[in-house]
Motif scaffolding. Sequence first.
Motif, mmCIF file in Angstrom:
data_model
loop_
_atom_site.group_PDB
_atom_site.id
_atom_site.type_symbol
_atom_site.label_atom_id
_atom_site.label_comp_id
_atom_site.label_asym_id
_atom_site.label_seq_id
_atom_site.Cartn_x
_atom_site.Cartn_y
_atom_site.Cartn_z
ATOM 1 N N ARG A 249 0.823 -1.213 0.000
ATOM 2 C CA ARG A 249 0.000 0.000 0.000
ATOM 3 C C ARG A 249 0.860 1.267 0.000
ATOM 4 N N PRO A 267 -5.679 7.147 5.214
ATOM 5 C CA PRO A 267 -6.209 6.468 4.033
ATOM 6 C C PRO A 267 -5.069 5.783 3.270
ATOM 7 N N TRP A 268 -5.414 4.828 2.427
ATOM 8 C CA TRP A 268 -4.384 4.143 1.650
ATOM 9 C C TRP A 268 -4.895 3.728 0.277
ATOM 10 N N TYR A 269 -3.930 3.467 -0.600
ATOM 11 C CA TYR A 269 -4.204 2.940 -1.932
ATOM 12 C C TYR A 269 -3.439 1.641 -2.062
ATOM 13 N N ARG A 270 -4.170 0.556 -2.370
ATOM 14 C CA ARG A 270 -3.499 -0.730 -2.521
ATOM 15 C C ARG A 270 -2.851 -0.825 -3.901
ATOM 16 N N GLU A 291 -9.432 -5.628 0.496
ATOM 17 C CA GLU A 291 -9.962 -4.300 0.784
ATOM 18 C C GLU A 291 -11.435 -4.330 1.167
ATOM 19 N N LYS A 292 -12.151 -5.354 0.742
ATOM 20 C CA LYS A 292 -13.557 -5.474 1.128
ATOM 21 C C LYS A 292 -13.704 -5.654 2.634
ATOM 22 N N HIS A 296 -10.462 0.923 3.382
ATOM 23 C CA HIS A 296 -9.627 1.837 2.613
ATOM 24 C C HIS A 296 -8.971 2.900 3.493
ATOM 25 N N ARG A 315 -11.777 0.943 11.286
ATOM 26 C CA ARG A 315 -11.539 0.720 9.863
ATOM 27 C C ARG A 315 -12.879 0.450 9.192
ATOM 28 N N ASN A 317 -14.863 -0.122 5.032
ATOM 29 C CA ASN A 317 -14.699 -0.235 3.585
ATOM 30 C C ASN A 317 -15.624 0.681 2.800
#
Length: 372
Positions: A249, A267-270, A291-292, A296, A315, A317
């Motif tokens: 990530r 926040p993050w981006y995979r 991610e489900k 995110h 956390r 989704n």
Amino acid sequence: MLLRYAAPLTALLMTLISLPLSAETDEEESGSAELPEELMVQCLKIAAPGAGGELTIKQLRELCNTLAREDANQQDAVRRALEALSDEAEGKDNDSDPTGNSRILERRLGMEALNRANRFLLTPHRRNYLLPVSYQEGRNIEPYTQADSQLTDQKKIEVEFQLSVKILIREGIFGDNGHLYMAYTNHSLWQAYNEDISRPFRETNHQPELILSFVNDWEIFGFRNVLNEVMLTHQSNGQSGALSRSWDRVMVNTVFERGPFAFSFTPWYRLPESEGDGPDDPTGDDNPDIEKYMGHFELSGAYQRKENILSLMVRNNLRSDNRGAVELGWSFPVSSTTRGYLKIFNGYGHSLIDYDHHTTAVGLGVIFTDLF
């Protein structure tokens, strides 16, 4: 052993930052400079109570002089970062900002600045704790069944611990700000009471990170933004086949505080992975739907009440199925050197092997490095 000397070494550095910044003498340039006797006495007074009985006065004097020489190039940065700590050491009240709000993160940021000036110290990153009792309801045995592992026979009570440290790679990339760190976090679940299958580690999550960190001091709606970070993060359980779990990530972490309250938004981006040819393909994605369940972003908050710290992590989704997790924490003093820690987790992702399994886990033990 290293953590044992962290306090006295930090105290020594606090003394050293009070040294006047002046041109180096020939003696200093030769590497044999010594502290003036007045400053040496001050240094010894601060260092002696926490140094332990095995260090002699002569050794403490040598340590004061060594730190004075080795950290001369960083005195300026340390002085700026630790103004508040220096005032605290002199008995001044500098725990609040101009609006009267207590700055609860000031001390931690100051201590980290001190550690940057001392190459013999590792800096704590996330929380470090040991929970000898960690009870998890609703055990997830399906992955172990698929892998034909003995861990299908699990005890509900196990040992949980986390070790998290970081080291400075480069300081002041952008003037006097922008510090680049490498970090590593190990979160382990150990079936220590399961002697029937030789007490194995059920799950160990490894999380190396590259972090670009910026300290800050601006306010919005009464909250002070104190820290912003950009992180490149890998997380894996180091397994193969049916037990393999991992993801990469890019994360952004921003930290705010107001009075006794602090919170962070992450926040993050995979980073995408190829699908591969199934779970046995080592080049494929071990968990394409992570991610489900893991969401995110992560929102964390903490509140300090005297010597107690209450924390909350959420956390989500952002989907209609509302998967994610909630974690409550309470740390409290047990003795002058030990703090107790109670942690309650509910949701998905207590560990990577359980990323898609809903569970409730309650742990009790001790915490070695807290949030602040």
